[in-house]
Motif scaffolding. Structure first.
Motif, mmCIF file in Angstrom:
data_model
loop_
_atom_site.group_PDB
_atom_site.id
_atom_site.type_symbol
_atom_site.label_atom_id
_atom_site.label_comp_id
_atom_site.label_asym_id
_atom_site.label_seq_id
_atom_site.Cartn_x
_atom_site.Cartn_y
_atom_site.Cartn_z
ATOM 1 N N ARG A 5 0.678 -1.122 0.025
ATOM 2 C CA ARG A 5 0.017 -0.127 -0.096
ATOM 3 C C ARG A 5 0.763 0.980 -0.133
ATOM 4 N N ASP A 23 0.128 1.821 -9.575
ATOM 5 C CA ASP A 23 -1.092 1.143 -9.517
ATOM 6 C C ASP A 23 -1.074 0.035 -10.457
ATOM 7 N N THR A 31 -3.435 4.006 -1.813
ATOM 8 C CA THR A 31 -4.566 4.063 -0.989
ATOM 9 C C THR A 31 -4.647 5.276 -0.611
ATOM 10 N N THR A 32 -3.746 6.091 -0.247
ATOM 11 C CA THR A 32 -3.858 7.428 0.446
ATOM 12 C C THR A 32 -3.120 8.479 -0.273
ATOM 13 N N ALA A 45 -11.246 12.747 -5.516
ATOM 14 C CA ALA A 45 -12.174 12.080 -5.051
ATOM 15 C C ALA A 45 -13.282 11.688 -5.943
ATOM 16 N N GLN A 48 -11.197 9.191 -8.508
ATOM 17 C CA GLN A 48 -10.758 7.859 -7.781
ATOM 18 C C GLN A 48 -11.352 7.736 -6.328
ATOM 19 N N PRO A 49 -12.816 7.496 -6.361
ATOM 20 C CA PRO A 49 -13.408 7.632 -4.930
ATOM 21 C C PRO A 49 -12.551 6.584 -3.875
ATOM 22 N N TRP A 50 -11.979 5.595 -4.510
ATOM 23 C CA TRP A 50 -11.386 4.557 -3.530
ATOM 24 C C TRP A 50 -10.420 5.077 -2.798
ATOM 25 N N ILE A 51 -9.460 6.209 -3.120
ATOM 26 C CA ILE A 51 -8.148 6.401 -2.538
ATOM 27 C C ILE A 51 -8.776 7.540 -1.459
ATOM 28 N N LYS A 52 -8.450 7.365 -0.268
ATOM 29 C CA LYS A 52 -8.339 8.273 0.726
ATOM 30 C C LYS A 52 -7.691 9.337 0.715
ATOM 31 N N THR A 53 -8.020 10.543 1.181
ATOM 32 C CA THR A 53 -7.469 11.840 0.768
ATOM 33 C C THR A 53 -7.201 12.437 2.212
#
Length: 333
Positions: A5, A23, A31-32, A45, A48-53
């Motif tokens: 990750r 990726d 992931t972040t 967001a 790529q909504p699966w990535i934490k910001t």
């Protein structure tokens, strides 16, 4: 194989490019992402909504990422890399590694103490054309090497935080050290600030080596043409690496000049050879090396020690500029 990750700090120009390549690696994902620009993160967001910001890097450091990529301005590299290592993260820092020798040395020691990978983004060390050039140099096919010449010029992009030496020269200094595997003994610098006062936008670096080889590096933000060219002159052959010509990146010239029994110089004009280059995106290879180094526990090609040697040369050039500014010596013509 354990999934790696990755966290990325800095979502400007280079951060998304590194993330895209990470990726594509097997069992790896970003992931972040942390950036102080909330608008950039809002766009991320959506796409790529699966990535934490996060707008605070501490949130990324406290997350479960295994490794951190730092794609931020040079002045922030040391503090961010140090914090990441203290949180036991592996670190890839964009070039140059740091803004000073002492900072680079401290990061290397800390990475060794924490048994973490510290890598610098010297992407050209992973360029297939540069590696073809290195094979020619290392094989001796070029004969005795007289000189290395590099030109990296274009109109822009102007920076207001660092000069053109710290911005562009890391590329060619890293190529120089990678090709020859030796350090220069002396350095001379000429640089001028034309557009912004006290921020040099044109610079020439001359480096001398113990064996008589010399290197010249010309970098500029103030040039009408985009040139990305490295020339290596040997007594047997000469080679030009042109990064702006994908079809003919490497040209080997069977040319030279000799003085034999008489004092008259004789010239040799032979064939030009253009070797085939199996192209893979250098940034992909760089990211692959980073991931493999984390998994296997070995140093990457562009490890922190390599980054330190580049910073040594940049810092020496900067020291010369400061001395020149203090002396302000001019000789009438």
């Amino acid at each position: 194989m354990k999934e790696l990750r990755f966290g990325v700090i800095g979502w400007g120009y280079w951060g998304p490019k590194i993330a895209r390549n990470l990726d594509t690696l097997p069992q790896a994902m970003v992931t972040t992402v942390a950036d102080n620009d909330a608008q950039r993160l809002a766009m991320l967001a959506v796409n790529q909504p699966w990535i934490k910001t996060a707008t605070h890097v501490e949130d990324l450091f406290r997350s479960d990422v295994d490794a951190v990529v730092i794609a931020t301005p040079v002045r922030t590299h040391y503090q961010l890399a140090r914090a990441a290592l203290l949180h036991n993260k592996h670190v890839l820092v964009e070039k140059p590694l740091t803004a000073s020798i002492a900072q680079a040395e401290e990061l290397i020691a800390l990475a060794q103490e924490r048994e973490r990978v510290l890598m610098v983004g010297h992407t050209f060390e992973y360029n297939p054309a540069v590696n073809e050039l290195r094979k020619l140099v290392q094989s001796g096919d070029l004969g005795k090497i007289y000189c290395f010449e590099a030109e990296r010029v274009n109109l822009g992009l102007f920076r207001n935080d660092i000069n053109v030496i710290w911005d562009l020269a890391p590329h060619d200094v890293s190529i120089l050290l990678y090709l020859f595997g030796k350090k220069p003994e002396k350095i001379k610098v000429q640089a001028h600030a034309h557009v912004q006062s006290h921020i040099e936008d044109v610079a020439h670096l001359d480096l001398e080596f113990a064996d008589g080889m010399n290197a010249h590096i010309h970098v500029s933000w103030l040039h009408p043409c985009k040139i990305r060219r490295v020339t290596v002159i040997g007594d047997a052959r000469m080679v030009v690496y042109d990064d702006t010509n994908p079809a003919e990146m490497i040209k080997i010239y069977n040319k030279g000049a000799d003085v034999h029994a008489d004092p008259v110089v004789s010239y040799r004009y032979g064939a030009i050879t253009i070797p085939h280059i199996d192209w893979i995106e250098p940034l992909r290879l760089e990211c692959e090396d980073f991931a493999n180094s984390i998994r296997i526990g070995v140093q990457p090609r562009a490890h922190g020690g390599i980054g330190l040697e580049v910073v040594r040369i940049l810092a020496a050039a900067q020291d010369i500029l400061k001395k020149q500014e203090r002396q302000n010596a001019e000789v009438p013509v």
